[in-house]
Design a protein around this motif. Structure first.
Motif: not given
Length: 180
Positions: A67-71, A87-93
């Motif tokens: 989401l941060f990348a999209e924003l 928690i900021l996650s990565e690789g999980l929708d």
């Protein structure tokens, strides 16, 4: 890519953003130790005024780094903790997971997803126009809330950046996450 924790944050005060810390401790049935939202009953200020005895379904706030990348592509430069996530996650929708999904985070912690974060006007006070950027419309007209998911702690444990996240889906039929 395997799902993992990018960063963790907590704040003892009710502020919009949370400072990044090296690790957080999740406490069963309570939330993030030392966080303003930790407790068995609701801690969100507007909900406390409605009914302070309701169960706290918002013990842990998770946001996908995607989401941060999209924003960022829409002109919003955000850093971990800026949107108040624990928690900021990565690789999980996260947004596509059904209600009741359990996330095994790190070596011990287990969190059950309860719903979607419902972004409010505070997000526009933080960055003008951000509220509109974290809301969208699906093709069927349904409102899509992209500001993360909320959960409750089933099993406590220490969580830090780099920890793996494993997904356990609930039994069928699945129910879509709704605002909580």
């Amino acid at each position: 890519m395997n799902a993992r924790v990018v960063s963790v944050s907590r704040d003892a005060a009710h502020r919009f953003s949370k400072p990044v810390v090296p690790a957080i401790t999740l406490l069963a049935s309570l939330g993030v130790e030392g966080d303003a939202h930790c407790g068995a009953t609701v801690r969100h200020r507007s909900r406390v005024t409605q009914n302070p005895d309701q169960p706290n379904l918002r013990q842990v706030h998770l946001i996908p780094a995607e989401l941060f990348a999209e924003l960022r592509g829409r002109g919003f430069d955000l850093a971990p903790g800026d949107l108040g996530e624990n928690i900021l996650s990565e690789g999980l929708d996260l947004l596509s997971l059904p209600a009741g999904t359990e996330l095994l985070i790190g070596p011990q912690a287990r969190v059950r997803l309860t719903g979607l974060r419902n972004p409010c006007s505070q997000i526009d006070a933080f960055r003008r126009g951000l509220l509109g950027a974290v809301l969208a419309r699906a093709p069927d007209g349904q409102l899509v809330r992209k500001a993360g998911v909320m959960g409750v702690v089933l099993d406590g444990g220490v969580v830090s950046a780099g920890d793996a996240i494993e997904v356990r889906l609930p039994p069928l039929p699945h129910t879509r996450l709704d605002r909580v």
